[in-house]
Design a protein around this motif. Structure first.
Motif, short mmCIF file in Angstrom:
data_model
loop_
_atom_site.label_atom_id
_atom_site.label_comp_id
_atom_site.label_asym_id
_atom_site.label_seq_id
_atom_site.Cartn_x
_atom_site.Cartn_y
_atom_site.Cartn_z
N CYS A 59 -21.31 111.50 63.69
CA CYS A 59 -22.16 111.42 62.51
C CYS A 59 -23.14 110.28 62.72
CB CYS A 59 -21.32 111.15 61.27
SG CYS A 59 -22.30 110.95 59.76
N PHE A 60 -24.38 110.49 62.36
CA PHE A 60 -25.36 109.42 62.48
C PHE A 60 -26.27 109.39 61.26
CE2 PHE A 60 -27.46 113.06 64.33
CZ PHE A 60 -28.79 112.91 64.00
N LEU A 61 -27.00 108.30 61.13
CA LEU A 61 -27.94 108.11 60.03
C LEU A 61 -28.89 107.00 60.38
CD1 LEU A 61 -27.12 105.33 58.09
CD2 LEU A 61 -25.05 106.70 58.09
N GLU A 62 -29.94 106.87 59.60
CA GLU A 62 -30.82 105.72 59.72
C GLU A 62 -30.90 105.06 58.35
OE1 GLU A 62 -35.30 107.39 59.14
OE2 GLU A 62 -34.39 107.77 61.10
N VAL A 63 -31.05 103.74 58.39
CA VAL A 63 -31.09 102.98 57.15
C VAL A 63 -32.13 101.86 57.31
CG1 VAL A 63 -29.17 101.48 57.86
CG2 VAL A 63 -29.68 101.74 55.44
N ARG A 64 -32.84 101.60 56.25
CA ARG A 64 -33.83 100.51 56.27
C ARG A 64 -33.12 99.21 56.64
NH1 ARG A 64 -38.99 99.90 53.69
NH2 ARG A 64 -38.79 102.01 52.91
N HIS A 65 -33.67 98.46 57.58
CA HIS A 65 -32.99 97.26 58.09
C HIS A 65 -32.73 96.21 57.01
CE1 HIS A 65 -36.95 95.32 58.14
NE2 HIS A 65 -36.31 94.18 58.31
N SER A 66 -33.49 96.26 55.91
CA SER A 66 -33.30 95.28 54.83
C SER A 66 -32.27 95.73 53.79
CB SER A 66 -34.64 95.03 54.14
OG SER A 66 -35.15 96.25 53.60
N ASN A 67 -31.72 96.92 53.94
CA ASN A 67 -30.76 97.45 52.96
C ASN A 67 -29.35 96.98 53.34
OD1 ASN A 67 -29.23 98.90 51.14
ND2 ASN A 67 -30.31 100.83 51.47
N SER A 68 -29.10 95.71 53.09
CA SER A 68 -27.83 95.10 53.51
C SER A 68 -26.63 95.73 52.82
CB SER A 68 -27.85 93.59 53.28
OG SER A 68 -28.07 93.30 51.91
N THR A 69 -26.78 96.18 51.59
CA THR A 69 -25.66 96.82 50.89
C THR A 69 -25.25 98.10 51.60
OG1 THR A 69 -26.40 95.88 48.80
CG2 THR A 69 -24.90 97.75 48.67
N ALA A 70 -26.21 98.95 51.93
CA ALA A 70 -25.90 100.19 52.63
C ALA A 70 -25.34 99.91 54.02
CB ALA A 70 -27.13 101.08 52.72
N ILE A 71 -25.93 98.96 54.72
CA ILE A 71 -25.45 98.63 56.07
C ILE A 71 -23.99 98.18 56.00
CG2 ILE A 71 -25.72 97.05 58.01
CD1 ILE A 71 -28.81 97.12 57.28
N SER A 72 -23.66 97.30 55.07
CA SER A 72 -22.26 96.85 54.91
C SER A 72 -21.34 98.02 54.59
CB SER A 72 -22.16 95.81 53.80
OG SER A 72 -22.84 94.64 54.16
N PHE A 73 -21.78 98.91 53.70
CA PHE A 73 -20.99 100.08 53.34
C PHE A 73 -20.68 100.92 54.57
CE2 PHE A 73 -21.09 104.65 52.31
CZ PHE A 73 -19.99 104.75 51.47
N TYR A 74 -21.69 101.24 55.36
CA TYR A 74 -21.48 102.08 56.53
C TYR A 74 -20.65 101.38 57.60
CZ TYR A 74 -24.65 105.51 54.53
OH TYR A 74 -25.23 106.44 53.71
N LEU A 75 -20.88 100.10 57.83
CA LEU A 75 -20.07 99.36 58.80
C LEU A 75 -18.60 99.37 58.37
CD1 LEU A 75 -22.37 96.31 59.65
CD2 LEU A 75 -22.02 98.40 61.00
N HIS A 76 -18.36 99.20 57.08
CA HIS A 76 -16.99 99.23 56.54
C HIS A 76 -16.33 100.59 56.80
CE1 HIS A 76 -13.66 98.46 53.80
NE2 HIS A 76 -13.91 99.64 53.26
N HIS A 77 -17.14 101.64 56.89
CA HIS A 77 -16.61 102.98 57.10
C HIS A 77 -16.68 103.42 58.57
CE1 HIS A 77 -16.62 102.90 52.79
NE2 HIS A 77 -16.03 104.06 52.76
N GLY A 78 -16.74 102.47 59.47
CA GLY A 78 -16.61 102.77 60.88
C GLY A 78 -17.88 103.08 61.65
N PHE A 79 -19.03 102.91 61.02
CA PHE A 79 -20.29 103.14 61.72
C PHE A 79 -20.64 101.90 62.53
CE2 PHE A 79 -20.42 106.34 58.50
CZ PHE A 79 -21.24 107.35 58.99
N THR A 80 -21.36 102.10 63.62
CA THR A 80 -21.87 101.00 64.42
C THR A 80 -23.36 101.27 64.69
OG1 THR A 80 -21.23 102.07 66.49
CG2 THR A 80 -19.67 100.49 65.54
#
Length: 148
Positions: A104-125
């Motif tokens: 699974c992949f996605l792109e996220v705005r680099h300034s969206n720290s909330t989304a980045i933290s959410f995805y990292l917490h769910h195993g994304f790198t």
């Protein structure tokens, strides 16, 4: 005990609520009603979350070969941090696995720290970065992925 959350497929009558959520979520991708109508027609895999019969959030994804891409995910601001996004993500990932997706992949705005933290917490790198991918305002996109 908090109200139960029901996850189900996106349906055409949900579109006005989806647009409300999107409007209240500046970090979400900007889609039109017609885009969401196509999502209802099976072009994408789309789920909504209902809490106390209120449409609380949504996720839209698509498949190509053995990969799933998350295109849009948002939850009503006053209902965030109640596990709704996690349940939507889990439902989408489970569906992808059942269809044979391996990644699974996605792109996220680099300034969206909330989304980045959410995805990292769910195993994304993070596996990459697209320079100046977004406009209004201009911003880079981080590319995230996880195996299924």
């Amino acid at each position: 005990m908090p109200p139960a959350i029901l996850i189900r497929a996106l349906a055409p009558p949900d579109i006005p609520s989806i647009l409300e959520i999107q409007s209240a979520s500046p970090e979400a991708s900007r889609w039109t009603a017609a885009d969401y109508a196509r999502a209802c027609d099976g072009l994408f895999h789309s789920l909504v979350a209902l809490r106390s019969e209120v449409l609380a959030g949504f996720i839209v994804s698509r498949f190509a070969a053995d990969e799933m891409e998350i295109l849009n995910l948002a939850v009503r601001p006053h209902l965030r941090r109640h596990g709704i996004a996690t349940q939507l993500l889990t439902g989408a990932l489970d569906h992808a696995r059942s269809r044979g997706a391996k990644n699974c992949f996605l792109e996220v705005r680099h300034s969206n720290s909330t989304a980045i933290s959410f995805y990292l917490h769910h195993g994304f790198t993070q596996f990459g970065r697209r320079l100046a991918n977004y406009s209004n305002p201009p911003a880079d996109a981080l590319l995230l992925s996880r195996p299924l």
